[in-house]
Design an enzyme around this catalytic site. Structure first.
Site, mmCIF file in Angstrom:
data_model
loop_
_atom_site.group_PDB
_atom_site.id
_atom_site.type_symbol
_atom_site.label_atom_id
_atom_site.label_comp_id
_atom_site.label_asym_id
_atom_site.label_seq_id
_atom_site.Cartn_x
_atom_site.Cartn_y
_atom_site.Cartn_z
ATOM 1 C CE LYS A 168 3.050 -5.355 -6.455
ATOM 2 N NZ LYS A 168 4.131 -5.494 -5.498
ATOM 3 C CB CYS B 298 8.995 1.222 -4.755
ATOM 4 S SG CYS B 298 10.095 -0.182 -4.748
ATOM 5 C CG HIS C 220 5.505 1.408 -7.008
ATOM 6 N ND1 HIS C 220 6.458 1.169 -7.960
ATOM 7 C CD2 HIS C 220 5.693 0.471 -6.040
ATOM 8 C CE1 HIS C 220 7.189 0.123 -7.599
ATOM 9 N NE2 HIS C 220 6.749 -0.316 -6.434
ATOM 10 C CD GLN D 222 0.040 -3.243 -3.717
ATOM 11 O OE1 GLN D 222 -0.657 -4.086 -3.140
ATOM 12 N NE2 GLN D 222 1.349 -3.352 -3.782
HETATM 13 N N1 PLP Z 1 2.866 -0.156 -8.608
HETATM 14 C C1 PLP Z 1 2.528 -0.477 -7.353
HETATM 15 C C2 PLP Z 1 1.440 0.309 -6.674
HETATM 16 C C3 PLP Z 1 3.181 -1.507 -6.691
HETATM 17 O O1 PLP Z 1 2.846 -1.809 -5.417
HETATM 18 C C4 PLP Z 1 4.201 -2.237 -7.356
HETATM 19 C C5 PLP Z 1 4.938 -3.314 -6.696
HETATM 20 O O2 PLP Z 1 5.488 -3.184 -5.633
HETATM 21 C C6 PLP Z 1 4.509 -1.873 -8.671
HETATM 22 C C7 PLP Z 1 3.827 -0.833 -9.258
HETATM 23 C C8 PLP Z 1 5.584 -2.572 -9.454
HETATM 24 O O3 PLP Z 1 5.209 -3.852 -9.788
HETATM 25 P P1 PLP Z 1 6.246 -4.815 -10.532
HETATM 26 O O4 PLP Z 1 7.545 -4.682 -9.795
HETATM 27 O O5 PLP Z 1 5.641 -6.147 -10.396
HETATM 28 O O6 PLP Z 1 6.360 -4.363 -11.923
#
Ligand code: PLP
Length: 411
Positions: A231, A369, A128, A208
């Protein structure tokens, strides 16, 4: 069934814990298949936040009055609940706004002072942006370079290539526990063992993973483990970072301010011990209390049971989606989590998602993302249906019916 067989678990009752799932969208019952984006909240979490503001609201770690103690106890209680949920010690768990903050904390406080020109940061193709961009910012400032481990056609990591890439220049490995696009579950314990043997520090993005399966963080053998609360059925703006104690003790603060100090003089300050050293300013107290309630709630439902339920839903969805002509799923790694990214040939993902929404079916469309991953898949965007334990088999039928209708309209 024999008389002493365990009764079937009542998932309908679990679903009833989520008030939002009762609503309608566009005149249809809501079918929420976007839990990888953010999960819905059970009443236990909503009530914990509500109760905090109605009965206990005060700042933490400052006031000696009764409310101040209650708020501090609730906040530290949430840390203990989360630590128990993840199998770690509470004092090694820093609470923060989520994975993005957590990974930036590692980038700025651990990596920035240590990396040098010639060093390399190893990432995987499935990361991500939250586990890419902080490392690029650090690389720009230190002269380190970014190296990428590629995937096999089924969406699993090419482990042989990953291990070959672990050369002496590599100082840090950033790795998703579970891919938010492909659902791939990486063998984190095995990968961390290889990295450790080569002196590589491991930073695992658990965003995740923790919502979908039992995760014993201490047993993974990683150096850092980041997760995000929203999440995990918790409030937005919550989450945490676990690190080995020796890292916390060696790391300078990331942000300075109140709550993270022992003593401040104009000549210099002494900092509080971890984890508070890394929690400058007033935290999201009610949010973290809600996240602690989420951990308790998920513990009561049972993470092993949740994992089994989601695998059942995934198997059903995969079977049904395979029957739709022209629908291509990305990510077929064995044992994958309940995340299904797909395209329907000849259509755009946003058009499909918009038509599904008219049927009350919420899926995410876009690049999730994960631009570098989508680039390698050769598609501009996908639809992503992500399932949680509160979804039903009937909702999978609704998704499939809505997809067939969308496909007929767009063909
Ligand atoms: N990493 C992964 C694999 C994600 O799915 C997400 C959220 O979409 C994030 C990081 C970022 O999380 P946050 O926006 O809650 O910091």
């Amino acid at each position: 069934m024999s008389d002493n067989a365990a009764p079937a678990f009542d998932w309908a009752q679990v679903r009833a814990d989520f008030p939002l799932l009762q609503r309608e969208v566009n005149g249809r019952p809501l079918v929420y298949l976007d839990s990888a984006n953010t999960a819905q909240k059970p009443r236990a979490v909503i009530d914990a936040v509500d109760d905090f503001y109605r009965r206990h609201n005060a700042n933490v770690s400052r006031a000696v009055h009764a409310l101040g103690s209650e708020a501090t106890e609730a906040y530290e209680g949430a840390r203990r609940a989360l630590a128990g949920f993840l199998g770690v010690q509470a004092q090694d768990l820093v609470l923060c706004s989520g994975t993005t903050f957590a990974l930036n904390l590692v980038a700025y406080s651990w990596a920035l002072p240590r990396l040098r020109p010639g060093d390399a940061i190893l990432l995987t193709r499935m990361e991500h942006h939250a586990n890419i961009v902080p490392w690029q910012l650090v690389a720009q400032r230190t002269g380190a370079t970014i190296r990428v481990a590629e995937l096999l056609p089924d969406g699993s990591l090419d482990l042989a290539a990953l291990y070959r890439a672990m050369t002496p220049e590599v100082k840090l490995l950033g790795l998703a526990h579970v891919s938010n696009v492909l659902g791939t579950v990486n063998p984190v314990a095995e990968i961390c063992r290889h990295a450790r043997e080569r002196g590589i520090t491991t930073v695992v993005d658990g965003s995740q993973a923790v919502p979908h399966m039992p995760v014993d963080v201490a047993a993974l053998g990683c150096d850092f483990y980041a997760f995000t609360g929203h999440k995990l059925c918790g409030p937005t703006g919550t989450g945490g970072l676990w690190a080995r104690r020796e890292h916390w003790q060696a790391m300078p603060p990331f942000l300075g301010g109140g709550e993270m100090i022992e003593e401040v003089r104009f000549e210099g300050s002494r900092f509080a011990a971890p984890p508070h050293r890394f929690e400058a300013g007033t935290p999201n107290i009610a949010g973290q209390v809600g996240l602690g309630a989420a951990a308790d709630y998920l513990g009561r439902v049972g993470m092993a049971r949740i994992a089994a339920r989601e695998h059942e839903l995934l198997a059903h969805a995969s079977e049904e989606l395979a029957r739709i002509d022209g629908l291509r799923v990305f990510g077929q790694a064995p044992g994958k989590a309940a995340i299904v990214s797909f395209v329907i040939d000849g259509t755009h993902a946003h058009d499909v998602a918009t038509l599904l929404d008219l049927e009350g079916v919420a899926v995410r469309s876009g690049q999730h993302c994960a631009h570098p991953l989508l680039q390698s898949l050769g598609v501009g965007a996908t639809c992503r249906a992500s399932f949680a334990f509160y979804n039903t088999h009937a909702e999978i039928e609704a998704l499939v019916a809505a997809l067939r209708k969308a496909k007929a309209l767009l063909a």
